[in-house]
Scaffold this motif. Structure first.
Motif, PDB file in Angstrom:
ATOM      1  N   UNK A   1       0.840  -1.192   0.000  1.00 11.49           N
ATOM      2  CA  UNK A   1       0.000   0.000   0.000  1.00 11.49           C
ATOM      3  C   UNK A   1       0.873   1.240   0.000  1.00 11.49           C
ATOM      4  N   UNK A   2       0.364   2.295  -0.591  1.00 10.21           N
ATOM      5  CA  UNK A   2       1.081   3.561  -0.574  1.00 10.21           C
ATOM      6  C   UNK A   2       0.250   4.692   0.024  1.00 10.21           C
ATOM      7  N   UNK A   3      -0.948   4.370   0.494  1.00  9.36           N
ATOM      8  CA  UNK A   3      -1.806   5.346   1.160  1.00  9.36           C
ATOM      9  C   UNK A   3      -2.382   4.702   2.426  1.00  9.36           C
ATOM     10  N   UNK A   4      -2.324   5.443   3.523  1.00  9.56           N
ATOM     11  CA  UNK A   4      -2.913   5.010   4.794  1.00  9.56           C
ATOM     12  C   UNK A   4      -3.855   6.100   5.280  1.00  9.56           C
ATOM     13  N   UNK A   5      -5.046   5.701   5.695  1.00 11.44           N
ATOM     14  CA  UNK A   5      -5.978   6.614   6.362  1.00 11.44           C
ATOM     15  C   UNK A   5      -6.016   6.225   7.841  1.00 11.44           C
ATOM     16  N   UNK A   6      -5.661   7.167   8.702  1.00  9.30           N
ATOM     17  CA  UNK A   6      -5.681   6.930  10.141  1.00  9.30           C
ATOM     18  C   UNK A   6      -6.898   7.649  10.713  1.00  9.30           C
ATOM     19  N   UNK A   7      -7.984   6.917  10.905  1.00 13.44           N
ATOM     20  CA  UNK A   7      -9.159   7.481  11.561  1.00 13.44           C
ATOM     21  C   UNK A   7      -8.944   7.396  13.075  1.00 13.44           C
ATOM     22  N   UNK A   8      -9.671   8.230  13.824  1.00 17.65           N
ATOM     23  CA  UNK A   8      -9.427   8.332  15.268  1.00 17.65           C
ATOM     24  C   UNK A   8      -7.941   8.593  15.526  1.00 17.65           C
ATOM     25  N   UNK A   9      -7.399   9.536  14.734  1.00 22.82           N
ATOM     26  CA  UNK A   9      -5.952   9.777  14.753  1.00 22.82           C
ATOM     27  C   UNK A   9      -5.469  10.366  16.067  1.00 22.82           C
ATOM     28  N   UNK A  10      -6.374  10.908  16.878  1.00 26.05           N
ATOM     29  CA  UNK A  10      -5.960  11.420  18.184  1.00 26.05           C
ATOM     30  C   UNK A  10      -5.466  10.301  19.088  1.00 26.05           C
ATOM     31  N   UNK A  11      -5.771   9.043  18.731  1.00 27.24           N
ATOM     32  CA  UNK A  11      -5.349   7.886  19.528  1.00 27.24           C
ATOM     33  C   UNK A  11      -4.015   7.301  19.055  1.00 27.24           C
ATOM     34  N   UNK A  12      -3.487   7.778  17.945  1.00 21.24           N
ATOM     35  CA  UNK A  12      -2.359   7.098  17.301  1.00 21.24           C
ATOM     36  C   UNK A  12      -1.135   7.004  18.212  1.00 21.24           C
ATOM     37  N   UNK A  13      -0.744   8.093  18.850  1.00 19.72           N
ATOM     38  CA  UNK A  13       0.473   8.090  19.659  1.00 19.72           C
ATOM     39  C   UNK A  13       0.359   7.107  20.811  1.00 19.72           C
ATOM     40  N   UNK A  14      -0.779   7.101  21.494  1.00 16.37           N
ATOM     41  CA  UNK A  14      -0.946   6.179  22.628  1.00 16.37           C
ATOM     42  C   UNK A  14      -0.916   4.723  22.170  1.00 16.37           C
ATOM     43  N   UNK A  15      -1.534   4.421  21.035  1.00 13.57           N
ATOM     44  CA  UNK A  15      -1.557   3.033  20.557  1.00 13.57           C
ATOM     45  C   UNK A  15      -0.168   2.583  20.117  1.00 13.57           C
TER      46      UNK A  15
END
Length: 689
Positions: free
Chosen positions: A261-275
């Motif tokens: 893949x060359x595209x990623x959609x990060x939904x609920x991105x406010x959670x990304x750092x903690x995860x």
């Protein structure tokens, strides 16, 4: 620790630098695809919706980011329709490029919404406009799938019998039997499809981590492996839905889990750092070391295994006597014990002999793989903790070590986590793909820069920033007309000894004015329970508290009975979606700063200060702003919703950082007048809304 290391024996050969090459399945005629605006319009019309300006702006922004191969962060309020806004350009790109687009979410609820509702309806709606109907699949970590081989093979025991009381053993045994019956009929082996669910102790007997997996070629059940079948389905899909943890594992490791893949959609991105932080956090305790001893079992000489067991007992005694919290400097006795654990684990690894010789039968190979997995984790974590020390300056530290005192069945545990994951994300996630980050809560204090710094993107326009843009497409709600932000400026500052009487009086008066219909969001479970006990007999409306039943059932009861109130803690803040008259008042007891003794947050704050930044604003205030915004976002879930968000903490009106926090909230009409707020709630109640 999450399933975070990938076994080369079950993956394709890695590509240099993890470059992603498009699959050779580009749809015939894809170059003639309609523009994204036309596709979005067709989708909205087919689904019976209406055009929303914010949704159109977001879809265009996502398409532009994909075309320019740049990153974009989009804040899209509730009701914008952001799922369609990123799915439509993602599907279009998948058709054009022949490469999958990965959509990553933080919660199971959103994964299910995408796979069970949004994507099936969207695929049907867009099929007439596209060369072929869009395809999609969900992909989870290997631990989430039933392992056919482990069901039939002799496997090293997972837990010590003394960890369970008889009732737990009996309940787990019934769950084991139910898993065995379900295994005969399931087509996916996906744990989430087993309803009702089972506890981790039961499920662990039927699943393996990536490190424990023998690999499809070596495993007798490899041809019918549920996890491999899920990967195969994902490999043929246009859209692959996954979670932040698996995305982190895929990007951090040298071998790929997700399709090209060359595209990623990060939904609920406010959670990304903690995860991501959770994925790369290591832990070490007497239990993890003893598990390695049991795994190695009779595979090596007893005296070598005994050496590791003795190290485990030394660690147990040391951690039992040590105070919980951050371990900023390495005590000599801890350094010696960690070295003993590391060296004993290394001796066991050496005694096991060469890895992957291919001479073992499948059962023996499974036992050896399980032993290597546990021993590697013990050895590597002990070494990582030793490496965390020895820096002359605070600014040179990379990780923090702390002792979690545990409790109940959980023993005292040493943990280690990075002080920042910005560098990892910048290099591994953003370095070789286009990333779309979206949430209802991204612009904190009115800017994206706070979260962008945590993601490793740098401040917008700065020399160290990757190519990215931030866009707030707003909300379809008229916040100043639909909601009031009430700050109880007259109350005393919150104390450390629980809810003060003045707070309980304020809560009771607000709930009475609202006729119930209240979601109380508290900073701790202790506060939520104390408020429930103090107010249950005082109020004339039903009052539920988190923990009385499953959260799903409590929320259902709350939504179906208008006068009912529901009290809970931070874990409820992102999971409650109750449109309509059942929710007219959201109460937040205090600004949700991290606890002063939180080891990771306090270490990160100190580290930012050592580098010349404002540690309080970068860590504590950003954390509080995110949670406040998520809590306030529970109020308006539909166009006709109205009500009040009441923050009882007067610091939201008086502190120097109050402006930053308020700028992170939806633009409600704001007041500090308690009489005005109670009158507004009474009018809403009298009007039947």
């Amino acid at each position: 620790m999450p399933d975070a290391t990938i076994d080369p024996s079950r993956t394709a050969a890695p590509s240099t630098g993890r470059e992603r090459s498009p699959r050779a399945r580009k749809a015939k005629g894809a170059e003639l695809l309609p523009p994204v605006e036309k596709l979005l319009g067709a989708a909205v019309n087919a689904l019976g919706g209406s055009e929303r300006p914010g949704q159109v702006r977001m879809a265009r922004a996502v398409q532009d980011a994909i075309d320019r191969e740049e990153h974009v962060a989009v804040q899209a309020g509730t009701g914008t329709g952001k799922s369609l806004a990123y799915l439509v350009p993602s599907i279009r790109h998948a058709m054009l490029s022949g490469s999958a687009v990965v959509v990553s979410t933080a919660t199971i609820a959103l994964q299910r919404q995408l796979v069970d509702r949004d994507l099936p309806r969207l695929a049907e709606a867009l099929a007439p406009e596209l060369p072929h109907p869009p395809t999609f699949a969900i992909l989870k970590g290997r631990r989430n799938y039933l392992c056919r081989y482990k069901m039939t093979a002799s496997w090293p025991e997972e837990e010590q019998d003394q960890l369970f009381d008889p009732r737990e053993v009996s309940a787990t045994g019934r769950m084991v039997q139910r898993i065995q019956e379900w295994a005969e009929e399931t087509e996916t082996g996906d744990r989430d499809e087993l309803v009702p669910g089972v506890n981790d102790n039961a499920w662990r007997q039927f699943s393996v981590s990536a490190r424990e997996c023998l690999g499809a070629q070596k495993c007798p059940s490899g041809a019918e492996c549920f996890a491999e079948l899920a990967r195969a389905r994902a490999g043929e899909a246009d859209i692959v839905v996954t979670n932040h943890s698996l995305l982190a594992i895929d990007t951090m490791e040298d071998f790929e889990l997700l399709p090209e893949h060359d595209v990623v959609v990060v939904d609920e991105a406010h959670e990304l750092v903690d995860r991501v932080t959770s994925v790369v956090t290591g832990e070490l305790s007497e239990a993890t070391v003893s598990l390695a001893v049991r795994r190695v079992g009779r595979l090596i000489e007893q005296q070598v295994a005994d050496r590791l067991q003795e190290a485990a007992e030394d660690l147990k005694a040391l951690l039992a006597a040590a105070p919980p919290g951050r371990v900023d400097d390495l005590p000599p006795v801890l350094g010696q014990t960690l070295a003993l654990v590391r060296d004993a684990a290394r001796a066991c690894i050496t005694a096991l002999g060469p890895r992957g010789t291919g001479k073992d039968d499948a059962e023996a190979a499974g036992a050896r793989k399980a032993a290597f997995t546990a021993l590697d984790e013990v050895h590597d974590t002990a070494q990582r903790m030793l490496d965390a020390y020895g820096h002359a300056e605070e600014v040179d530290r990379a990780e923090v070590v702390w002792l979690d005192e545990g409790g109940g069945r959980f023993p005292p545990t040493l943990r280690i986590a990075p002080l920042t994951v910005a560098g990892m994300l910048r290099e591994k996630l953003f370095g070789n793909r286009t990333v779309v980050l979206t949430s209802a809560t991204l612009a904190l204090g009115g800017t994206f820069d706070g979260l962008a710094a945590q993601w490793g993107l740098g401040r917008s326009g700065s020399d160290d920033a990757s190519e990215w843009t931030g866009l707030d497409v707003g909300s379809p709600f008229d916040h100043p007309r639909s909601g009031i932000l009430y700050v109880a400026k007259h109350l005393p500052p919150p104390g450390r000894d629980g809810l003060q009487d003045a707070y309980l009086d304020e809560i009771a008066e607000l709930i009475e004015a609202a006729g119930g219909r209240t979601l109380g969001l508290f900073s701790s479970m202790r506060a939520a329970k104390a408020a429930t006990e103090a107010l249950r007999d005082r109020l004339d409306v039903p009052l539920l508290c988190q923990g009385d039943d499953s959260t799903m059932l409590l929320v259902k009861q709350f939504a179906e009975d208008e006068p009912t109130c529901l009290f809970g803690t931070l874990s409820l803040w992102q999971g409650v979606d109750v449109p309509g008259p059942s929710l007219r008042l959201v109460i937040i007891d205090r600004i949700p700063f991290p606890r002063p003794d939180d080891p990771l947050a306090s270490a990160r704050q100190r580290h930012v200060m050592a580098k010349g930044g404002n540690g309080f604003m970068a860590v504590a205030a950003t954390h509080a702003a995110l949670l406040l915004a998520q809590g306030a976002g529970r109020l308006l879930r539909a166009q006709t919703d109205k009500g009040v968000v009441a923050v009882l903490d007067p610091r939201l009106a008086t502190a120097r950082y109050a402006g930053f926090l308020r700028a992170s909230l939806p633009p409600f009409w704001t007041t500090t007048d308690p009489g005005m707020v109670r009158a507004a709630l009474k009018r809403l109640t009298a009007a039947g809304g």
